[in-house]
Design a protein around this motif. Structure first.
Motif, PDB file in Angstrom:
ATOM      1  N   ALA A  71      40.094   1.970  88.652  1.00  9.89           N
ATOM      2  CA  ALA A  71      39.922   0.636  89.230  1.00  9.89           C
ATOM      3  C   ALA A  71      41.183   0.138  89.922  1.00  9.89           C
ATOM      4  N   ASP A  72      42.361   0.676  89.533  1.00 13.06           N
ATOM      5  CA  ASP A  72      43.610   0.239  90.181  1.00 13.06           C
ATOM      6  C   ASP A  72      43.739   0.772  91.594  1.00 13.06           C
ATOM      7  N   GLU A 108      34.971  -0.793  88.305  1.00 13.90           N
ATOM      8  CA  GLU A 108      35.465  -0.650  86.935  1.00 13.90           C
ATOM      9  C   GLU A 108      34.977   0.651  86.306  1.00 13.90           C
ATOM     10  N   GLN A 109      33.712   0.999  86.565  1.00  9.62           N
ATOM     11  CA  GLN A 109      33.129   2.213  85.995  1.00  9.62           C
ATOM     12  C   GLN A 109      33.453   3.461  86.828  1.00  9.62           C
ATOM     13  N   CYS A 110      34.051   3.259  87.983  1.00  7.33           N
ATOM     14  CA  CYS A 110      34.397   4.351  88.904  1.00  7.33           C
ATOM     15  C   CYS A 110      33.158   5.099  89.395  1.00  7.33           C
ATOM     16  N   ASN A 118      45.531   5.580  90.627  1.00  9.05           N
ATOM     17  CA  ASN A 118      45.580   6.682  89.673  1.00  9.05           C
ATOM     18  C   ASN A 118      44.249   7.434  89.636  1.00  9.05           C
ATOM     19  N   LYS A 119      44.351   8.744  89.491  1.00  6.95           N
ATOM     20  CA  LYS A 119      43.181   9.604  89.550  1.00  6.95           C
ATOM     21  C   LYS A 119      42.240   9.342  88.380  1.00  6.95           C
ATOM     22  N   TYR A 120      40.948   9.281  88.690  1.00  8.34           N
ATOM     23  CA  TYR A 120      39.923   9.147  87.662  1.00  8.34           C
ATOM     24  C   TYR A 120      39.923  10.407  86.801  1.00  8.34           C
TER      25      TYR A 120
END
Length: 457
Positions: free
Chosen positions: A370-371, A337-339, A374-376
């Motif tokens: 988290a998905d 979640e926090q990457c 898609n790029k952080y």
């Protein structure tokens, strides 16, 4: 030898696999001729982005699923670390003048627009960009941190840097700032206002410029950070550090001697460890009300597979939550979640006692949200990378040896080895290209005439 292959659908794929592997082996064997002072770095090659369900794999000529590619990528631990993107280093509170005079005016780094408002305020954190890399420079409490190591920055033309040094802001002369130009003019040793050492090298061909992306805002004069060298006390277990990075985070070892270790961090970047008498600790621990905190420097890196790295770090017992920061990951779910997640204890996986070799905080980041697709937002790459090591590409780093004590190699021997590597690389790449094309054609139409062709020498 000239071999003639009569190939149908299945044999074609089998022979193509075998011959491409042979081509890769040819390059690896030739690269062993190179002098030890210039360790070979295996390039990363782009793979399909997350979410792509299938694609034509040029190497094998077969349909490949996303799951297959993920499995193969995870099986090769050495590809997981993609880049060391930034070093977090506190500056002296209330001294934006010194920070700007050195990092921006003298080094030619660029102010990151995401923290530009703090320039006008004259306080709080600034980010200094060097190509795709960064320095995060928060205020100290109140003192600056001194990184015990050497930070290498590359420039196309060091004459510009020399001019900036000669015209520097005189306030730097009242600090620990110092510099020394190498006799050949190819490098400059320079110290920041608080004592952190930099090695500035000339790179006229721009090999240190990472083409995969950049930081926001204007371009910096510095091309990038091709090496980050960490000093550790003599006797430090470098082999254990090597195993930690290879088995837990996923960074391949390029060179290991009794006094120095060089790891691959990206196609054009290394992370190095070197014995140094009197090396200082890299952690500064304290206990806050809500838990432990490290006020020391930390290194940030992006990796391809966050979940796998977290699971390995957790199993080794080295996951760490720094209560100095608001983003905290106590579990795998929170890390996703926090990457990101953190480790601070570097432990030899083969040591039953699990005693830390050293403490150096790592912020381990995911390139994706988290998905998983898609790029952080902070990831500096232009596209979401799912990268794999390409054994047919060889890159010799001229920077990491700056951190390694080694006897100079013979110029004639170096030139001969370089020619041999270049020749073998060209031959192997040509062989691989023809076999890849053959695999494509024959899998599309196994009866095609070009399914019986001579294999080049």
């Amino acid at each position: 030898l000239s071999l003639s292959l009569s190939l149908s659908l299945s044999p074609n794929a089998m022979w193509a696999k075998a011959m491409v592997a042979l081509a890769a082996l040819t390059v690896r064997s030739a690269s062993s001729l190179a002098p030890s002072r210039a360790p070979s770095i295996l390039h990363f090659a782009a793979q399909p982005q997350y979410g792509e369900r299938s694609r034509r794999d040029a190497t094998r000529g077969v349909k490949r699923t996303e799951q297959t590619e993920r499995t193969e990528r995870n099986a090769n631990q050495n590809q997981n670390v993609l880049i060391v993107d930034h070093l977090n280093l506190n500056h002296q509170k209330g001294r934006h003048d010194l920070l700007s005079a050195f990092y921006f005016d003298l080094l030619g780094l660029a102010v990151d627009p995401r923290k530009e408002e703090n320039v006008a305020k004259g306080k709080k954190t600034l980010w200094a960009n060097a190509g795709i890399h960064q320095f995060h420079l928060p205020e100290g409490k109140p003192n600056a941190q001194v990184f015990d190591g050497v930070i290498t920055l590359a420039y196309k033309d060091l004459r510009k840097v020399v001019a900036r040094i000669e015209g520097r802001n005189p306030i730097l002369d009242e600090t620990s700032f110092a510099y020394e130009v190498d006799g050949t003019g190819g490098s400059i040793a320079v110290t920041d206002p608080w004592g952190t050492a930099f090695n500035l090298v000339e790179d006229p061909m721009g090999g240190a410029l990472d083409p995969r992306g950049s930081q926001p805002g204007p371009a910096s004069d510095a091309l990038g950070m091709p090496d980050l060298c960490v000093h550790v006390p003599p006797g430090t277990n470098l082999a254990g550090i090597s195993r930690f990075y290879e088995q837990i985070l996923g960074a391949s070892t390029l060179s290991l001697t009794h006094s120095a270790l060089v790891l691959q961090a990206s196609p054009s970047q290394t992370l190095s460890f070197r014995h140094k008498a009197g090396a200082s600790p890299h952690a500064d621990m304290e206990v806050l009300e809500n838990g432990p905190a490290n006020n020391g420097v930390h290194v940030s890196m992006y990796i391809a597979d966050l979940k796998s790295a977290y699971a390995k770090a957790e199993a080794l017992g080295v996951t760490f939550v720094n209560h100095r920061f608001s983003r905290q990951a106590y579990t795998l779910e929170e890390a996703v979640e926090q990457c990101m997640f953190r480790v601070i204890d570097v432990v030899d996986p083969d040591d039953p006692s699990k005693t830390p070799i050293l403490q150096l905080e790592h912020e381990v980041r995911s390139t994706v949200k988290a998905d998983g697709k898609n790029k952080y937002k902070s990831c500096p790459f232009d596209e979401v990378p799912a990268l794999a090591l390409d054994p047919a590409s060889v890159y010799s780093s001229p920077y990491a040896p700056k951190c390694v004590s080694a006897a100079p190699s013979s110029p004639k021997a170096s030139a001969g080895a370089s020619d041999a590597v270049a020749s073998a690389t060209a031959a192997a790449e040509g062989l691989a290209e023809e076999l890849n094309s053959l695999a494509e054609a024959c899998n599309d139409d196994p009866t095609a005439e070009n399914c019986e062709v001579p294999v080049p020498k």
